[in-house]
Design a protein around this motif. Structure first.
Motif, PDB file in Angstrom:
ATOM      1  N   GLN A  60       0.846  -1.188   0.000  1.00 29.17           N
ATOM      2  CA  GLN A  60       0.000   0.000   0.000  1.00 29.17           C
ATOM      3  C   GLN A  60       0.886   1.244   0.000  1.00 29.17           C
ATOM      4  OE1 GLN A  60      -3.603  -0.291   2.644  1.00 29.17           O
ATOM      5  NE2 GLN A  60      -2.532  -2.111   3.394  1.00 29.17           N
ATOM      6  N   ALA A  61       0.540   2.218  -0.832  1.00 31.25           N
ATOM      7  CA  ALA A  61       1.348   3.419  -0.953  1.00 31.25           C
ATOM      8  C   ALA A  61       0.463   4.617  -1.251  1.00 31.25           C
ATOM      9  CB  ALA A  61       2.404   3.251  -2.037  1.00 31.25           C
ATOM     10  N   GLU A  62       1.039   5.788  -1.069  1.00 29.99           N
ATOM     11  CA  GLU A  62       0.318   7.053  -1.233  1.00 29.99           C
ATOM     12  C   GLU A  62       1.072   7.934  -2.222  1.00 29.99           C
ATOM     13  OE1 GLU A  62      -0.267  10.788   1.782  1.00 29.99           O
ATOM     14  OE2 GLU A  62      -0.838   8.811   2.536  1.00 29.99           O
ATOM     15  N   ILE A  63       0.326   8.526  -3.133  1.00 33.24           N
ATOM     16  CA  ILE A  63       0.907   9.433  -4.130  1.00 33.24           C
ATOM     17  C   ILE A  63       0.154  10.750  -4.067  1.00 33.24           C
ATOM     18  CG2 ILE A  63       1.264   9.836  -6.601  1.00 33.24           C
ATOM     19  CD1 ILE A  63       1.456   6.765  -6.905  1.00 33.24           C
TER      20      ILE A  63
ATOM     21  N   ASP B 253       0.196  -4.760 -12.310  1.00 27.94           N
ATOM     22  CA  ASP B 253      -1.178  -4.248 -12.382  1.00 27.94           C
ATOM     23  C   ASP B 253      -1.552  -3.819 -10.969  1.00 27.94           C
ATOM     24  OD1 ASP B 253      -1.339  -6.896 -11.414  1.00 27.94           O
ATOM     25  OD2 ASP B 253      -3.297  -7.243 -12.324  1.00 27.94           O
ATOM     26  N   LEU B 254      -2.293  -2.742 -10.859  1.00 24.99           N
ATOM     27  CA  LEU B 254      -2.543  -2.148  -9.559  1.00 24.99           C
ATOM     28  C   LEU B 254      -3.905  -1.476  -9.499  1.00 24.99           C
ATOM     29  CD1 LEU B 254      -0.572   1.198  -9.443  1.00 24.99           C
ATOM     30  CD2 LEU B 254      -0.200  -0.420 -11.269  1.00 24.99           C
ATOM     31  N   MET B 255      -4.352  -1.268  -8.269  1.00 24.25           N
ATOM     32  CA  MET B 255      -5.588  -0.539  -8.012  1.00 24.25           C
ATOM     33  C   MET B 255      -5.227   0.860  -7.514  1.00 24.25           C
ATOM     34  SD  MET B 255      -7.871  -2.771  -8.826  1.00 24.25           S
ATOM     35  CE  MET B 255      -9.434  -2.187  -8.176  1.00 24.25           C
ATOM     36  N   VAL B 256      -5.914   1.864  -8.041  1.00 25.36           N
ATOM     37  CA  VAL B 256      -5.656   3.259  -7.674  1.00 25.36           C
ATOM     38  C   VAL B 256      -6.963   3.886  -7.216  1.00 25.36           C
ATOM     39  CG1 VAL B 256      -4.813   5.490  -8.462  1.00 25.36           C
ATOM     40  CG2 VAL B 256      -3.850   3.392  -9.428  1.00 25.36           C
TER      41      VAL B 256
ATOM     42  N   LEU C  13      -3.721   9.951  -3.921  1.00 24.77           N
ATOM     43  CA  LEU C  13      -4.061   8.661  -4.484  1.00 24.77           C
ATOM     44  C   LEU C  13      -3.567   7.560  -3.547  1.00 24.77           C
ATOM     45  CD1 LEU C  13      -2.950   9.116  -8.222  1.00 24.77           C
ATOM     46  CD2 LEU C  13      -5.254   9.413  -7.286  1.00 24.77           C
ATOM     47  N   GLN C  14      -4.396   6.548  -3.345  1.00 26.51           N
ATOM     48  CA  GLN C  14      -3.954   5.340  -2.653  1.00 26.51           C
ATOM     49  C   GLN C  14      -3.769   4.254  -3.703  1.00 26.51           C
ATOM     50  OE1 GLN C  14      -5.729   3.499   1.137  1.00 26.51           O
ATOM     51  NE2 GLN C  14      -6.606   2.187  -0.456  1.00 26.51           N
ATOM     52  N   VAL C  15      -2.600   3.626  -3.731  1.00 21.44           N
ATOM     53  CA  VAL C  15      -2.348   2.560  -4.693  1.00 21.44           C
ATOM     54  C   VAL C  15      -2.061   1.260  -3.953  1.00 21.44           C
ATOM     55  CG1 VAL C  15      -1.522   4.132  -6.474  1.00 21.44           C
ATOM     56  CG2 VAL C  15       0.119   3.100  -4.903  1.00 21.44           C
ATOM     57  N   VAL C  16      -2.517   0.154  -4.532  1.00 21.67           N
ATOM     58  CA  VAL C  16      -2.237  -1.175  -3.991  1.00 21.67           C
ATOM     59  C   VAL C  16      -1.449  -1.931  -5.051  1.00 21.67           C
ATOM     60  CG1 VAL C  16      -3.198  -3.334  -3.116  1.00 21.67           C
ATOM     61  CG2 VAL C  16      -4.321  -1.162  -2.563  1.00 21.67           C
TER      62      VAL C  16
ATOM     63  N   ALA D 257      12.088   6.704  -9.784  1.00 27.03           N
ATOM     64  CA  ALA D 257      13.051   6.992 -10.850  1.00 27.03           C
ATOM     65  C   ALA D 257      12.454   7.877 -11.930  1.00 27.03           C
ATOM     66  CB  ALA D 257      13.544   5.683 -11.467  1.00 27.03           C
ATOM     67  N   HIS D 258      11.111   7.884 -12.017  1.00 22.92           N
ATOM     68  CA  HIS D 258      10.425   8.723 -12.995  1.00 22.92           C
ATOM     69  C   HIS D 258       9.781   9.948 -12.348  1.00 22.92           C
ATOM     70  CE1 HIS D 258      10.926   5.126 -15.496  1.00 22.92           C
ATOM     71  NE2 HIS D 258      10.817   5.938 -16.519  1.00 22.92           N
ATOM     72  N   GLY D 259      10.275  10.331 -11.199  1.00 25.72           N
ATOM     73  CA  GLY D 259       9.864  11.590 -10.580  1.00 25.72           C
ATOM     74  C   GLY D 259       8.575  11.559  -9.789  1.00 25.72           C
ATOM     75  N   VAL D 260       8.058  10.367  -9.464  1.00 29.96           N
ATOM     76  CA  VAL D 260       6.832  10.259  -8.676  1.00 29.96           C
ATOM     77  C   VAL D 260       7.201  10.154  -7.197  1.00 29.96           C
ATOM     78  CG1 VAL D 260       4.718   8.949  -8.282  1.00 29.96           C
ATOM     79  CG2 VAL D 260       5.696   9.078 -10.590  1.00 29.96           C
ATOM     80  N   ALA D 261       6.689  11.075  -6.390  1.00 32.35           N
ATOM     81  CA  ALA D 261       6.914  11.033  -4.942  1.00 32.35           C
ATOM     82  C   ALA D 261       5.959  10.006  -4.331  1.00 32.35           C
ATOM     83  CB  ALA D 261       6.688  12.406  -4.326  1.00 32.35           C
ATOM     84  N   VAL D 262       6.501   8.941  -3.773  1.00 36.77           N
ATOM     85  CA  VAL D 262       5.707   7.839  -3.227  1.00 36.77           C
ATOM     86  C   VAL D 262       5.985   7.704  -1.742  1.00 36.77           C
ATOM     87  CG1 VAL D 262       5.154   5.386  -3.415  1.00 36.77           C
ATOM     88  CG2 VAL D 262       5.948   6.633  -5.436  1.00 36.77           C
ATOM     89  N   THR D 263       4.911   7.642  -0.958  1.00 33.90           N
ATOM     90  CA  THR D 263       5.029   7.347   0.472  1.00 33.90           C
ATOM     91  C   THR D 263       4.497   5.943   0.691  1.00 33.90           C
ATOM     92  OG1 THR D 263       4.676   9.675   1.039  1.00 33.90           O
ATOM     93  CG2 THR D 263       4.393   8.049   2.812  1.00 33.90           C
TER      94      THR D 263
END
Length: 350
Positions: free
Chosen positions: A53-56, A93-96, A103-106, A121-127
């Protein structure tokens, strides 16, 4: 191996534990068949806390990596999408879910570390929130067992408090049945699971989860799709936004546009086998009396249909429904035929 926040509960319930994606996970409790039927007729509870689980917070950079229309995803809604590489292959494949502020991603368990590295690596800040628990309550009686979330429609996402436990709930799942995926703090995971079990959910493990998703015709990353697979070949066109494809401004966009225009050498199909013996991943697929035309990627004996079923890639000119096939198992041909997907009708609440 890593353990989920529900590890102690699994052991108290007598689960048979196995390694999966670096985690000790329950394969089954009372039996795969019983757990499968519980999900199809009542409601089953799965521990899927091994998923990432992550946050964008910044959507624009993330959109460059996926073919789905994430900017058009309204707050309180969730969407299935794909992380792609430059060649248009599927990294995951993921759920957003759009939760308004972020955004919450799984992410898939086997891919979560690589996914985060790729996005950063592509500039997306992910928590990352890999310490959170994630439970899947699935089945026709799931809504009765979770009245706190019955206001949600299919693919809705919202904060929900369940007997004092703060959760993020989505009305979605991986079984083809109505149900919910419930995220909470790791330290609340066991209490939440026990609460749902007390409401008569049946604990279910990875074995039933696999047979259920296969009956529903849903791909498993690492089996049916991987970084060499085009979404076009995998039949995942529903995850490709027409608007995004027309613009082509995302990683792998040019390759996807070409695959759609020219077609692919292979396509994923559903297969029903005659007899009782299943064909597992890796089995060769042939035309009767002929040469190899593909391979099985997933196979199981279907508890619902009482026949063996499989997913596999075959030559694109052999995908017509009813095409006779031979699947080679222990050097012996098993007869079958291409069939429509899903094998078992989806029962999502629209």
């Amino acid at each position: 191996m890593a353990k989920t926040p529900l590890d102690a509960l699994h052991r108290r319930l007598g689960a048979r534990m196995v390694e999966f994606a670096g985690y000790e996970m329950p394969l089954q409790y009372q039996g795969i068949m019983a757990e499968h039927h519980a999900c199809r007729t009542k409601a089953a509870l799965f521990d899927v806390s091994h998923m990432g689980q992550a946050e964008i917070a910044e959507i624009e950079a993330f959109c460059h990596l996926v073919p789905g229309d994430i900017t058009g995803l309204k707050p309180g809604r969730q969407r299935y999408t794909l992380l792609l590489n430059e060649a248009g292959g599927i990294l995951d494949d993921l759920m957003v879910a759009n939760l308004g502020s972020h955004l919450q991603v799984v992410l898939n368990a086997s891919r979560k570390a690589a996914d985060v590295a790729h996005m950063r690596a592509h500039g997306v800040a992910v928590t990352t929130h890999f310490d959170r628990a994630l439970l899947a309550l699935q089945g026709p009686k799931a809504a009765e067992m979770l009245p706190e979330a019955t206001h949600l429609k299919f693919m809705d996402a919202a904060p929900v408090t369940i007997e004092g436990i703060d959760c993020i709930v989505t009305r979605s799942g991986y079984t083809g049945e109505d149900g919910f995926e419930i995220s909470c703090a790791g330290f609340d995971g066991e209490a939440l699971a026990e609460l749902l079990l007390a409401r008569e959910a049946v604990p279910a493990g990875l074995g039933a989860r696999d047979s259920l998703r296969l009956e529903a015709g849903l791909c498993l990353y690492g089996n049916d799709i991987d970084e060499t697979t085009s979404p076009v070949a995998a039949g995942l066109g529903f995850a490709l936004s027409r608007k995004r494809l027309a613009e082509g401004r995302f990683l792998g966009g040019a390759a996807l546009i070409k695959a759609q225009a020219e077609g692919t050498a292979e396509k994923l199909v559903g297969i029903k086998l005659d007899g009782r013996a299943p064909a597992r991943a890796g089995a060769e697929i042939r035309l009767p009396g002929g040469g190899r035309i593909g391979r099985v990627t997933s196979g199981v004996f279907s508890p619902t249909l009482n026949v063996p079923i499989a997913l596999g890639y075959v030559r694109s000119d052999c995908t017509e429904i009813g095409t006779a096939l031979e699947l080679i198992v222990r050097d012996k041909p098993l007869s079958g035929q291409v069939t429509s997907l899903p094998f078992v009708h989806h029962n999502y609440v629209r």
